[in-house]
Design an enzyme around this catalytic site. Structure first.
Site, PDB file in Angstrom:
ATOM      1  CD  GLU A  23     -67.377  44.597  51.560  1.00 53.19           C
ATOM      2  OE1 GLU A  23     -68.159  44.526  50.598  1.00 53.19           O
ATOM      3  OE2 GLU A  23     -67.333  45.596  52.325  1.00 53.19           O
ATOM      4  N   GLY A  33     -70.600  52.874  50.333  1.00 54.32           N
ATOM      5  CA  GLY A  33     -71.342  51.643  50.588  1.00 54.32           C
ATOM      6  C   GLY A  33     -72.677  51.952  51.243  1.00 54.32           C
ATOM      7  N   GLY A  34     -72.716  51.852  52.577  1.00 54.89           N
ATOM      8  CA  GLY A  34     -73.972  51.994  53.328  1.00 54.89           C
ATOM      9  C   GLY A  34     -74.800  53.212  52.949  1.00 54.89           C
ATOM     10  CG  HIS A  58     -65.028  46.087  47.488  1.00 55.49           C
ATOM     11  ND1 HIS A  58     -65.230  45.556  48.744  1.00 55.49           N
ATOM     12  CD2 HIS A  58     -65.482  47.363  47.532  1.00 55.49           C
ATOM     13  CE1 HIS A  58     -65.798  46.486  49.502  1.00 55.49           C
ATOM     14  NE2 HIS A  58     -65.961  47.586  48.796  1.00 55.49           N
ATOM     15  CB  SER A 103     -67.323  55.161  57.371  1.00 57.72           C
ATOM     16  OG  SER A 103     -67.374  53.815  57.833  1.00 57.72           O
ATOM     17  N   GLY A 144     -67.614  50.193  56.468  1.00 61.06           N
ATOM     18  CA  GLY A 144     -68.773  49.706  57.206  1.00 61.06           C
ATOM     19  C   GLY A 144     -68.633  49.812  58.711  1.00 61.06           C
ATOM     20  CD1 TRP A 182     -76.191  50.925  45.637  1.00 56.80           C
ATOM     21  CD2 TRP A 182     -77.759  49.804  44.493  1.00 56.80           C
ATOM     22  NE1 TRP A 182     -76.899  51.842  44.903  1.00 56.80           N
ATOM     23  CE2 TRP A 182     -77.871  51.175  44.185  1.00 56.80           C
ATOM     24  CE3 TRP A 182     -78.638  48.910  43.875  1.00 56.80           C
ATOM     25  CZ2 TRP A 182     -78.830  51.679  43.302  1.00 56.80           C
ATOM     26  CZ3 TRP A 182     -79.593  49.404  42.994  1.00 56.80           C
ATOM     27  CH2 TRP A 182     -79.684  50.773  42.714  1.00 56.80           C
TER      28      TRP A 182
END
Ligand code: 13P
Length: 269
Positions: free
Chosen positions: A109, A246-247, A107, A225, A185, A17
């Protein structure tokens, strides 16, 4: 040679999330996913784990417990030291204490936005495992690295460094997520063939580091994605054992469609 053969690997789908949701939507999302995870076609066939932001982790875990759901909850990060003077950080023991069962390490990020290096990723991976949790180690190349033909070399370096010193017996609690940075993303994802090639190579690295049996049992997720409309083609690949989402994990309907695609793929293997 693709490495699809026995042992049968149960797909694992993670919902990362990231820094999204607030308390009530987090609760509703967890309940929707948690209830579905207890029903066919998901129950027992697919391992599902959600990674809420730290501030909601305890609440989400408790909510699922009250709803009698065994949906696993994990943490997006951890600090690799025992509890102590580390302002702002969260220990593995604290994650476990509130019902967390898994930790994401490496990760993209955290590597590329926060600046974590391979050595810190490895310390976190080992700390999560030493604390009795499972771990999803994320690896993947940037766009520049892909264009320079360095995809396999980057993945190999991150896998070897991230798993350095991990005991063979603990590999049962490790999942690797291949997440090409340029696909996260962005709406661009690796083609199923490109992802398969990267997964196959990662499995070969793990076979070399540990044993062929450990590599054959290791689950390798694809991330970047993943959506309901591309999940099935990825899961049809022999070395893709699920996804880190993710999204699309923020909408129960989309996330569950991806989980169901994994259940269908597993039933056809
Ligand atoms: P997206 O699915 O939003 O591309 O994110 C992938 C990811 O980073 C999961 O950890």
């Amino acid at each position: 040679m693709p490495t699809k053969t026995a042992p049968q690997r149960r797909p694992v789908i993670g919902g990362n999330w990231k820094m999204n949701t607030t308390l009530k939507p987090a609760e509703a999302l967890a309940l929707a996913v948690g209830r579905a995870a207890m029903q066919p076609p998901l129950h027992k066939a697919v391992e599902v784990v959600v990674f809420p932001p730290f501030v909601y982790l305890a609440h989400v875990a408790l909510t699922l417990c009250h709803a009698n759901s065994d949906l696993a909850v994990g943490a997006q990060d951890c600090w690799p030291e025992p509890p102590g003077a580390f302002t702002g950080e969260i220990s593995v023991a604290q994650i476990k204490d509130v019902g967390g069962r898994c930790v994401l390490t490496g990760h993209s990020e955290r590597r590329h936005v926060i600046g974590e290096d391979d050595a810190l990723v490895c310390r976190k991976t080992r700390a999560a495992l030493a604390g009795g949790l499972s771990c999803i180690l994320c690896v993947g190349e940037t766009l520049a690295q892909r264009e320079a033909g360095e995809t396999d070399a980057v993945n190999e370096r991150q896998v070897r460094a991230g798993l350095e010193g991990v005991a063979a017996a603990d590999m049962k609690r490790v999942v690797i997520a291949y997440e090409p940075v340029w696909a996260i993303g962005t709406g661009r994802n690796a083609s199923p063939d490109d992802a398969q090639a990267a997964h196959q190579r990662i499995r070969a690295v793990v076979a070399d580091m540990f044993t062929p049996d450990i590599a054959a049992a290791l689950r390798i997720q694809y991330g970047g994605s993943v959506k309901p409309d591309n999940a099935a083609s990825l899961f049809a690949m022999p070395d893709i054992d699920g996804a880190l989402v993710g999204g699309a994990s923020l909408k129960a309907e989309d996330f569950l469609a991806i989980c169901n695609a994994a259940a269908s793929a597993a039933a056809q293997r």
